[in-house]
Design a protein around this motif. Structure first.
Motif, PDB file in Angstrom:
ATOM      1  N   ARG A  68      24.077  72.056  35.912  1.00  0.00           N
ATOM      2  CA  ARG A  68      23.810  70.878  34.849  1.00  0.00           C
ATOM      3  C   ARG A  68      23.222  71.245  33.673  1.00  0.00           C
ATOM      4  O   ARG A  68      23.454  71.067  32.343  1.00  0.00           O
ATOM      5  CB  ARG A  68      23.129  69.691  35.396  1.00  0.00           C
ATOM      6  N   ALA A  69      22.202  72.509  33.976  1.00  0.00           N
ATOM      7  CA  ALA A  69      21.524  73.149  32.849  1.00  0.00           C
ATOM      8  C   ALA A  69      22.183  74.028  31.756  1.00  0.00           C
ATOM      9  O   ALA A  69      22.365  73.844  30.465  1.00  0.00           O
ATOM     10  CB  ALA A  69      20.229  73.863  33.243  1.00  0.00           C
ATOM     11  N   VAL A  70      23.041  74.523  32.525  1.00  0.00           N
ATOM     12  CA  VAL A  70      24.154  75.429  31.835  1.00  0.00           C
ATOM     13  C   VAL A  70      25.400  74.673  31.093  1.00  0.00           C
ATOM     14  O   VAL A  70      25.544  74.915  29.843  1.00  0.00           O
ATOM     15  CB  VAL A  70      24.691  76.661  32.850  1.00  0.00           C
ATOM     16  N   ALA A  71      25.891  73.727  31.597  1.00  0.00           N
ATOM     17  CA  ALA A  71      26.759  72.820  31.276  1.00  0.00           C
ATOM     18  C   ALA A  71      26.537  72.049  30.045  1.00  0.00           C
ATOM     19  O   ALA A  71      27.122  72.128  29.058  1.00  0.00           O
ATOM     20  CB  ALA A  71      27.522  71.817  32.145  1.00  0.00           C
ATOM     21  N   SER A  72      25.173  71.790  30.019  1.00  0.00           N
ATOM     22  CA  SER A  72      24.844  70.886  28.609  1.00  0.00           C
ATOM     23  C   SER A  72      24.084  72.070  27.533  1.00  0.00           C
ATOM     24  O   SER A  72      23.848  71.549  26.561  1.00  0.00           O
ATOM     25  CB  SER A  72      23.719  69.986  29.019  1.00  0.00           C
ATOM     26  N   ALA A  73      24.164  73.380  27.866  1.00  0.00           N
ATOM     27  CA  ALA A  73      23.635  74.257  27.203  1.00  0.00           C
ATOM     28  C   ALA A  73      24.697  74.713  25.965  1.00  0.00           C
ATOM     29  O   ALA A  73      25.696  74.667  26.195  1.00  0.00           O
ATOM     30  CB  ALA A  73      23.118  75.619  27.567  1.00  0.00           C
ATOM     31  N   ARG A  74      24.085  75.152  24.845  1.00  0.00           N
ATOM     32  CA  ARG A  74      25.028  75.710  23.904  1.00  0.00           C
ATOM     33  C   ARG A  74      25.041  77.423  24.153  1.00  0.00           C
ATOM     34  O   ARG A  74      24.305  77.915  24.690  1.00  0.00           O
ATOM     35  CB  ARG A  74      24.727  75.781  22.326  1.00  0.00           C
TER      36      ARG A  74
END
Ligand SMILES: [Zn+2]
Length: 409
Positions: free
Chosen positions: A104-110
């Motif tokens: 979730r943290a990686v998917a929402s990151a640029r």
């Protein structure tokens, strides 16, 4: 200065042509540009104007971390507290923690934020004496986010003062929520479309898959492994971390370069690895963090399976960036000798990444060199967890941070 000579009372070359650790007493190492031009006794060394005598400080090849998940954002400290209080990792994972939390943290990151976090982490690894790092994707899970993660890995690799990076596409790591009802289609798409695309766009050199009872099956991993081979990519597999479902045999049959974890592997699986010359990547930080018994190291050693030691750096089950710490626990928890731990983080690790030009100090090799603020290479694994490098040279270039951590012994 492009040609420099380093002198030391003890140079550990890890060159098999010189014996097990290939130690040169009262030695000199000459670096010419990005390559090593000479290593051997001082008496036979070429005269070089730029000479530094490091005295009693030991010199080794740069360390190679052959298994990391270092490209991530977020923090899983709360999950760690639950696990340390007796919570089960797989129960945490089923409740949406574990890999899915980092997903979730990686998917929402640029991409640029992922790259910045990784570059900072790689820089810290370099100050610990690590000069080459394998970095896996595997937190994107969906095609666009996996490719974003691989792009971030490439971007971070371009920073100054970071180790050389070997990117791996961790094609099967966890099933994203979006694929829960379409498991077969998800695997088909990864094997049929994403692996060839990653190869075409040169985003990774290896493909990996997590083969375990609550991860992916032998057949699912085989599809991805075959796709990797067809696309000309190397293969490494996570096998037997929680259960032996035949992952070692699969790694052998697919011609994988490494089988990683192996906490659970049968004698037949070990035999298959030995016969197919698949190296074992030992990840002591993971089994220590999970309070698991170690892999059958004595049986792997007796079968002649090459042993590699890696950090498994990840935000959950191996919460460290330190390959020297993993080497220390390979000795303490797994019973490797300090010599095996060093070879497992240099020469064997290079071999396990298909890199013939490093992991040892010899003429023509890449100039990846560590001058330790230590009197002996065994002191890399004891004491634990402190930065003990004096000078770190990556591809012939001394990193800026290396010189600032000198502390004496
Ligand atoms: Zn891993």
């Amino acid at each position: 200065v492009s040609v420099r000579a380093l002198g030391a009372r003890r140079i550990v070359t890890c060159d098999p042509a010189r014996g097990a650790l290939g130690v040169v007493e009262d030695g000199v190492l000459v670096v010419d540009g990005a390559r090593i031009a000479y290593v051997g006794p001082r008496s036979q060394a070429p005269q070089v104007e730029a000479f530094v005598d490091f005295g009693t400080r030991v010199i080794t090849p740069g360390l190679i971390d052959a298994h990391t998940h270092a490209c991530w954002l977020g923090s899983r400290h709360a999950e760690y507290a639950i696990r340390m209080a007796g919570g089960d990792y797989r129960a945490v994972a089923r409740a949406g923690g574990g890999i899915l939390a980092t997903h979730r943290a990686v998917a929402s990151a640029r991409e640029e934020d992922l790259a910045a976090a990784l570059a900072a982490r790689l820089g810290r690894m370099a100050t610990l004496g690590v000069t080459t790092v394998e970095v896996k994707s595997g937190y994107g899970l969906e095609a666009a986010h996996e490719k974003k993660q691989l792009a971030a890995i490439a971007r971070a690799a371009g920073h100054r003062d970071v180790p050389a990076v070997v990117p791996t596409f961790l094609a099967l790591h966890a099933l994203p929520d979006s694929a829960r009802a379409h498991r077969a289609a998800y695997v088909d798409r990864v094997a049929g479309e994403l692996v060839p695309e990653v190869a075409r766009e040169r985003l990774a050199r290896f493909v990996d898959a997590y083969v375990d009872a609550e991860a992916f099956t032998i057949e699912e991993a085989r599809a991805v492994g075959n796709a990797a081979r067809a696309a000309g990519l190397g293969l490494r597999l996570h096998v037997g971390q929680f259960a032996d479902i035949g992952g070692a045999e699969l790694a052998a049959s697919l011609g994988a370069v490494t089988a990683d974890h192996l906490e659970h592997v049968s004698p037949g699986g070990i035999e298959a690895l030995a016969t197919a010359r698949v190296a074992a990547v030992l990840l002591p930080m993971a089994s220590v963090s999970l309070r698991q018994p170690p892999p059958p190291v004595a049986a792997l050693r007796a079968a002649g399976v090459p042993l590699i030691v890696a950090s498994d750096a990840n935000p959950g089950t191996a919460p460290t960036e330190s390959l020297p710490l993993a080497m220390a626990f390979a000795v303490h928890a797994y019973g490797l000798t300090p010599e095996e731990a060093l070879l497992g983080a240099t020469r064997n690790a290079a071999h396990g990444l298909g890199l013939g030009d490093r992991g040892l100090l010899r003429e023509g090799a890449r100039a990846d060199v560590v001058v330790w603020d230590l009197p002996h290479e065994q002191a890399i694994v004891q004491p634990w967890g402190v930065a003990k490098t004096h000078t770190v040279i990556i591809g012939g270039r001394e990193i800026a941070a290396g010189a600032s951590v000198s502390t004496g012994n």
